[in-house]
Design an enzyme around this catalytic site. Structure first.
Site, PDB file in Angstrom:
ATOM      1  CG  HIS A 188      -1.856   1.132   1.259  1.00  0.00           C
ATOM      2  ND1 HIS A 188      -3.003   1.154   0.491  1.00  0.00           N
ATOM      3  CD2 HIS A 188      -1.824   2.312   1.919  1.00  0.00           C
ATOM      4  CE1 HIS A 188      -3.629   2.298   0.680  1.00  0.00           C
ATOM      5  NE2 HIS A 188      -2.940   3.021   1.541  1.00  0.00           N
ATOM      6  CB  ALA A 190      10.070   3.472  -1.659  1.00  0.00           C
TER       7      ALA A 190
END
Ligand code: GRF
Length: 202
Positions: free
Chosen positions: A111, A175
């Site tokens: 998420h 990331a």
């Protein structure tokens, strides 16, 4: 657990997190094989990327089925492929409790926020609108709550003053592509246990 876990990837769109996982598998840093890539969207770019990698794919459009019968068909397809672990990678459907219970503790999601901040859709926009200075991404176990299961790994990403939703999403996505394979490697090779909400890594 067998030396090479069988992964099922569920995706709905672009599939860049799937590619990051597939690259890590191909490089040998995640001891697994991708045994099935499933999408609810027949036209998902991620599904085409999986085909190009000659991985087994399944397009499973809802076709008017209700959530329960759709998830029952999905679970059966994953069982037929003898899946050990399920990775949600931009999968845009809510899973039914019956599906989650069919693979207890074996479903991971990524998420694009530091949960529990900004669950649900448009997490990057939520972060910008809230004015946070740091956001990031989270890999977590999936339970029946929305983006609410025990947290396995997180990376913090700065929010820059000039950020738009697109620039922040791109920084977070970079990331994500590092974090998901690392988290997967951890669950497949590391020593860990879940105590309540906490994932304890030994
Ligand atoms: C990622 O931002 C992921 O965190 C979220 O949906 C997006 C999927 O992107 N759950 P991709 O399809 O993996 O490129």
């Amino acid at each position: 657990m067998s030396a090479r876990a069988r992964l099922g990837i569920l995706l709905s769109g672009r599939g860049s997190n799937f590619e990051a996982i597939a690259d890590a598998v191909a490089a040998g840093s995640v001891p697994a094989e991708i045994a099935l890539v499933v999408s609810n969207r027949t036209q998902a770019a991620g599904l085409e990327k999986a085909r190009q990698r000659q991985l087994p794919v399944l397009a499973l459009p809802p076709l008017g089925r209700d959530r329960e019968s759709y998830d029952a068909a999905l679970a059966q397809a994953l069982r037929d492929a003898r899946i050990d672990w399920i990775c949600l990678a931009g999968y845009m459907r809510l899973l039914t409790p019956a599906f989650v219970n069919a693979f207890p503790g074996r479903i991971l999601n990524i998420h694009p926020s530091l949960l529990p901040a900004f669950p649900g859709l448009d997490a990057q926009r939520q972060a910008l609108e809230h004015g946070v200075k740091v956001s990031g991404c989270t890999v977590h176990f999936v339970d029946a709550t929305l983006d609410g299961g025990p947290i396995l790994a997180q990376t913090a990403v700065p929010v820059e003053p000039a950020d738009t939703e697109a620039t922040l999403a791109a920084r977070i996505l970079a990331a994500e592509h590092r974090l998901y394979p690392e988290a997967l490697r951890l669950v497949l090779t590391g020593r860990w246990r879940i105590e309540g909400r906490r994932v304890i890594v030994a």
